[in-house]
Design an enzyme around this catalytic site. Structure first.
Site, PDB file in Angstrom:
ATOM      1  N   THR A   1     -17.251  -6.241   7.252  1.00 10.98           N
ATOM      2  CA  THR A   1     -16.297  -4.884   6.381  1.00 10.98           C
ATOM      3  C   THR A   1     -16.420  -4.831   4.895  1.00 10.98           C
ATOM      4  O   THR A   1     -16.060  -6.124   3.877  1.00 10.98           O
ATOM      5  CB  THR A   1     -15.135  -4.230   7.083  1.00 10.98           C
ATOM      6  OG1 THR A   1     -14.176  -6.070   6.886  1.00 10.98           O
ATOM      7  CG2 THR A   1     -14.783  -4.147   8.312  1.00 10.98           C
TER       8      THR A   1
ATOM      9  N   ARG B   1      -7.466   5.543  10.254  1.00 12.76           N
ATOM     10  CA  ARG B   1      -7.175   4.362  10.876  1.00 12.76           C
ATOM     11  C   ARG B   1      -6.380   4.121   9.085  1.00 12.76           C
ATOM     12  O   ARG B   1      -5.733   4.094   8.731  1.00 12.76           O
ATOM     13  CB  ARG B   1      -8.386   3.022  11.076  1.00 12.76           C
ATOM     14  CG  ARG B   1      -7.480   1.707  11.217  1.00 12.76           C
ATOM     15  CD  ARG B   1      -8.320   0.551  11.430  1.00 12.76           C
ATOM     16  NE  ARG B   1      -7.396  -0.436  11.317  1.00 12.76           N
ATOM     17  CZ  ARG B   1      -8.186  -1.686  10.108  1.00 12.76           C
ATOM     18  NH1 ARG B   1      -8.599  -0.970   9.086  1.00 12.76           N
ATOM     19  NH2 ARG B   1      -7.448  -2.815  10.081  1.00 12.76           N
TER      20      ARG B   1
ATOM     21  N   GLU C   1     -16.212   3.690   8.476  1.00 11.78           N
ATOM     22  CA  GLU C   1     -17.338   4.581   8.431  1.00 11.78           C
ATOM     23  C   GLU C   1     -17.151   5.671   7.366  1.00 11.78           C
ATOM     24  O   GLU C   1     -15.817   6.213   6.118  1.00 11.78           O
ATOM     25  CB  GLU C   1     -16.207   5.408   9.810  1.00 11.78           C
ATOM     26  CG  GLU C   1     -15.896   4.400  11.129  1.00 11.78           C
ATOM     27  CD  GLU C   1     -15.013   5.714  11.669  1.00 11.78           C
ATOM     28  OE1 GLU C   1     -14.694   5.212  13.261  1.00 11.78           O
ATOM     29  OE2 GLU C   1     -14.490   6.647  11.599  1.00 11.78           O
TER      30      GLU C   1
ATOM     31  N   ASP D   1       1.770  -1.588   4.050  1.00 15.30           N
ATOM     32  CA  ASP D   1       0.460  -0.939   4.579  1.00 15.30           C
ATOM     33  C   ASP D   1      -0.321   0.311   5.187  1.00 15.30           C
ATOM     34  O   ASP D   1      -0.118   1.007   5.901  1.00 15.30           O
ATOM     35  CB  ASP D   1       0.301  -2.611   5.828  1.00 15.30           C
ATOM     36  CG  ASP D   1      -1.192  -2.595   6.377  1.00 15.30           C
ATOM     37  OD1 ASP D   1      -1.942  -2.444   5.244  1.00 15.30           O
ATOM     38  OD2 ASP D   1      -1.166  -3.353   7.691  1.00 15.30           O
ATOM     39  N   HIS D   2      -0.877   0.383   4.949  1.00 19.53           N
ATOM     40  CA  HIS D   2      -2.158   1.892   5.325  1.00 19.53           C
ATOM     41  C   HIS D   2      -1.762   2.841   5.341  1.00 19.53           C
ATOM     42  O   HIS D   2      -0.975   3.737   6.430  1.00 19.53           O
ATOM     43  CB  HIS D   2      -2.668   1.008   6.797  1.00 19.53           C
ATOM     44  CG  HIS D   2      -3.501   0.382   7.426  1.00 19.53           C
ATOM     45  ND1 HIS D   2      -4.522   0.436   8.309  1.00 19.53           N
ATOM     46  CD2 HIS D   2      -3.862  -0.198   6.486  1.00 19.53           C
ATOM     47  CE1 HIS D   2      -5.199  -1.065   8.280  1.00 19.53           C
ATOM     48  NE2 HIS D   2      -5.078  -1.128   7.105  1.00 19.53           N
TER      49      HIS D   2
ATOM     50  N   TYR E   1     -11.330  11.255  15.925  1.00 18.12           N
ATOM     51  CA  TYR E   1     -12.022  10.469  15.364  1.00 18.12           C
ATOM     52  C   TYR E   1     -12.159   8.728  15.914  1.00 18.12           C
ATOM     53  O   TYR E   1     -12.716   8.222  15.713  1.00 18.12           O
ATOM     54  CB  TYR E   1     -11.894  10.321  13.948  1.00 18.12           C
ATOM     55  CG  TYR E   1     -12.134  11.671  13.414  1.00 18.12           C
ATOM     56  CD1 TYR E   1     -14.463  11.279  13.023  1.00 18.12           C
ATOM     57  CD2 TYR E   1     -11.928  12.982  13.446  1.00 18.12           C
ATOM     58  CE1 TYR E   1     -14.769  12.810  12.435  1.00 18.12           C
ATOM     59  CE2 TYR E   1     -12.608  13.848  12.566  1.00 18.12           C
ATOM     60  CZ  TYR E   1     -13.965  13.542  12.487  1.00 18.12           C
ATOM     61  OH  TYR E   1     -14.476  15.077  11.859  1.00 18.12           O
TER      62      TYR E   1
ATOM     63  N   GLN F   1       0.704  -1.537  -0.017  1.00 18.08           N
ATOM     64  CA  GLN F   1       0.334   0.375   0.094  1.00 18.08           C
ATOM     65  C   GLN F   1       0.942   0.957   0.333  1.00 18.08           C
ATOM     66  O   GLN F   1       0.787   2.135   0.868  1.00 18.08           O
ATOM     67  CB  GLN F   1      -0.698   0.251   1.092  1.00 18.08           C
ATOM     68  CG  GLN F   1      -1.862  -1.012   1.195  1.00 18.08           C
ATOM     69  CD  GLN F   1      -2.765  -1.375   1.864  1.00 18.08           C
ATOM     70  OE1 GLN F   1      -3.162   0.275   2.747  1.00 18.08           O
ATOM     71  NE2 GLN F   1      -3.212  -2.636   2.550  1.00 18.08           N
TER      72      GLN F   1
ATOM     73  N   LYS G   1     -13.378  -4.979  -1.168  1.00 23.18           N
ATOM     74  CA  LYS G   1     -14.015  -6.236  -0.735  1.00 23.18           C
ATOM     75  C   LYS G   1     -15.235  -6.919  -1.227  1.00 23.18           C
ATOM     76  O   LYS G   1     -15.445  -8.157  -1.243  1.00 23.18           O
ATOM     77  CB  LYS G   1     -13.922  -6.951   0.975  1.00 23.18           C
ATOM     78  CG  LYS G   1     -12.558  -6.474   1.514  1.00 23.18           C
ATOM     79  CD  LYS G   1     -12.997  -5.871   3.176  1.00 23.18           C
ATOM     80  CE  LYS G   1     -13.428  -7.252   3.655  1.00 23.18           C
ATOM     81  NZ  LYS G   1     -13.447  -7.018   5.420  1.00 23.18           N
TER      82      LYS G   1
ATOM     83  N   GLY H   1     -12.773  -0.100   8.269  1.00 22.24           N
ATOM     84  CA  GLY H   1     -12.710  -0.364  10.470  1.00 22.24           C
ATOM     85  C   GLY H   1     -12.055  -1.398  10.341  1.00 22.24           C
ATOM     86  O   GLY H   1     -11.391  -1.932   9.543  1.00 22.24           O
TER      87      GLY H   1
END
Length: 591
Positions: A385, A250, A288, A165-166, A298, A104, A415, A282
């Protein structure tokens, strides 16, 4: 709406001049795979991340390998206008020459200058990319009408934390002409980074800012001047001003600014002082949709969604005894020995006192089952999710547009291969009703763009592998590395009023999902609740002839349609009592 029979004559007359249609809810759309049109050479995108419809009526797309491509919205022909692969860091795993996994990071968000293609000298393009394995920079490039010279780069801000990641990386420009950029939490507290503490609540110190140490920018949304400096009206955090606009995030992959209502001409206008919306992944539940407000918190990692204590608790793996010697478990209720656990309602006061609830929490639970046991669609969708990957604002309201859509938020998902629409109220500060799904397919929708007249452009991931709790990876997708175009064409069929009690297409208590649509080899039927079995199905072609029928005793089954002629069909579903459950238009597309 007048009622017309679903007979072969009506269908044949209506469809004789139509090539490919997709029925979603009660609206109908023409479908085009733009990158597979004849003049394109039928190319595939190389791991796309961001798509922008610019005022010159071209698409600008980042590919994570380190390229920007410009695509003609009519022909689909692409032009590589920037290639800096040698400067961009991207984690890719391969089997031979075939990519099997992708990180990512790489080249991520893109935005064009507000004066792009309309004001001389303002053809600037802003891009975020990983220049080393741990950091992102935001740069401004200049498009000269044919290409982007790499030497035109001006670095605005660098040292933004990143990883495999993220990393997030969504980038937009607001009506205030500030750059908004979303930073993920880097996947800390899970998988191979399980022993690293999440920094979404941590803030930079004076020393950090003086040293341009932006480590604590992870898990934040930034607000940046066009030259990379800190806006004077940014919020103070512990008395310190930084690029940070909001905290407690997140993986906020979607950002969009409210737009003025439009009739499709000219290019849409951002609402001065308007609302900044976001979409965020999430953990095992609680995707969200948020309204981002200056200086607000948040909640992450103490709160996922709202403070409901449902299917989430913050297990601090880095505090576990021998954290590096144990394996990570994808279960929010698995607590390793010695780990500190915090319930949502017990979040620190500093979090709760400034907490901004989501506009919408998606899948707060999975029907009463604990998250550890929730698996949908044969383990493709593990945990409840949908992984929202981007968000767009539907602006068409005057003489053009899809009836009833304005104002709405459009959210793509990774997904479920679905575009979800969330209808906003008149004040645009609340969502009315539940989400409505469109264009479901076996794909990972990465980003969305709208043309001024309302065409919907979706880009799809090139491969199906993911990081995180997504269950099994997709090995075969319907449209890998593609640009999908959906054009609203009204009702293909004259159908009964959806609110009429006699209408078989009206909303009903049976939660039934039919996908993909268009389909190629299989149509999947997923029944959301127990129904009397067996479930009987019938497929009618456009002449009204029964083309296929059968029955299944299962709640989740597939219909093999590869041997049927390509075109439009009517699918009917009945329960074991013979009650009609569903009537749906279905497209069988060419391979």
């Amino acid at each position: 709406m007048k009622t017309a029979p679903l007979n072969g004559i009506v269908l044949l007359l209506v469809l004789s001049c139509i090539s490919s249609f997709v029925a979603a809810q009660y609206e109908s759309f023409q479908f085009t795979e733009l990158n597979r049109k004849p003049a394109t050479g039928k190319y595939r995108l190389a791991h796309p991340f961001d798509i922008v419809y610019a005022p010159d009526n071209h698409l600008y797309i980042t590919e994570k390998i380190g390229r920007i491509i410009r695509v003609d919205t009519g022909t689909g022909v692409r032009q590589i206008i920037l290639d800096i692969q040698s400067k961009v860091k991207l984690n890719i795993s391969r089997s031979g020459t075939v990519a099997t996994g992708i990180g990512q990071n790489g080249m991520l968000g893109l935005a064009v200058h507000p004066g792009f293609a309309t004001v001389p000298g303002k053809d600037s393009i802003y891009v975020a990319y990983c220049y080393d394995w741990d950091h992102i920079r935001i740069s401004r490039f200049y498009f000269n009408g044919t290409s982007i010279p790499p030497a035109s780069e001006t670095v605005l801000l660098e040292g933004i934390p990143a990883g495999s990641d993220h990393s997030t990386g969504r980038l937009i420009i607001g009506a205030d002409e500030k750059i908004y950029y979303s930073c993920g939490d880097l996947g800390r507290n899970q998988f191979n980074r399980k022993c690293e503490e999440i920094r979404s609540q941590m803030l930079p110190t004076v020393t950090d800012m003086n040293n341009e140490d932006y480590t604590n920018y992870s898990g934040k949304v930034l607000r940046i001047n066009p030259d990379g400096s800190i806006p004077d009206d940014n919020p103070l955090w512990n008395g310190i001003q930084s690029h940070i606009y909001t905290i407690g995030h997140r993986n906020p992959q979607g950002l969009v600014w409210q737009k003025e209502p439009s009739n499709g001409v000219p290019y849409p206008t951002l609402t001065p002082g308007g609302i900044l919306f976001s979409a965020e992944h999430g953990p095992n539940s609680d995707d969200e949709i948020n309204i981002l407000e200056k200086g607000r918190n948040y909640g992450w990692p103490y709160i996922a969604g709202d403070t409901d204590n449902v299917n989430f608790q913050y297990v601090q793996w880095h505090t576990a005894t021998n954290c590096n010697g144990i394996s990570f478990v994808e279960n929010p209720y698995n607590v390793p020995a010695g780990a500190i656990v915090t319930q949502e309602k017990d979040a620190p006061a500093a979090v709760k006192n400034n907490f901004r609830k989501p506009l919408k929490s998606i899948y707060t639970d999975c029907g009463g089952q604990p998250s550890s046991r929730c698996a949908l669609v044969g383990n493709w969708l593990k945990f409840p999710t949908v992984a929202p990957s981007s968000i767009e604002y539907y602006h068409l309201n005057i003489s053009k547009g899809i009836p009833g859509w304005y104002p709405s938020l459009l959210v793509t998902t990774l997904k479920t291969g679905t575009l979800f629409r969330f209808k906003l109220n008149a004040a645009q500060n609340a969502i009315v009703g539940d989400s409505i799904g469109y264009f479901k397919s076996v794909d990972r929708y990465r980003d969305i763009a709208l043309s001024p007249d309302g065409k919907i452009f979706l880009i799809t991931d090139s491969i199906g592998s993911t990081s995180g709790p997504s269950g099994q990876n997709l090995t075969t997708m319907d449209h890998p590395g593609s640009i999908l175009v959906y054009t609203y064409v009204g009702d293909v069929l004259s159908l009964p009023d959806p609110n009429s009690p006699a209408n078989p297409l009206r909303p009903n208590p049976y939660l039934i999902t039919v996908y993909p649509n268009p389909a190629r080899s299989y149509v999947h039927i997923d029944l959301g609740k127990a129904l009397h079995k067996p479930i009987r199905y019938q497929l009618y072609d456009i002449t009204g002839k029964l083309a296929l029928q059968g029955a299944s005793p299962k709640d989740d089954f597939e219909i093999y349609v590869a041997n049927l002629r390509r075109g439009m069909y009517i699918l009917k579903l009945y329960n074991g009592y013979g009650t009609e459950l569903r009537v749906q238009k279905l497209i069988l597309a060419a391979p």
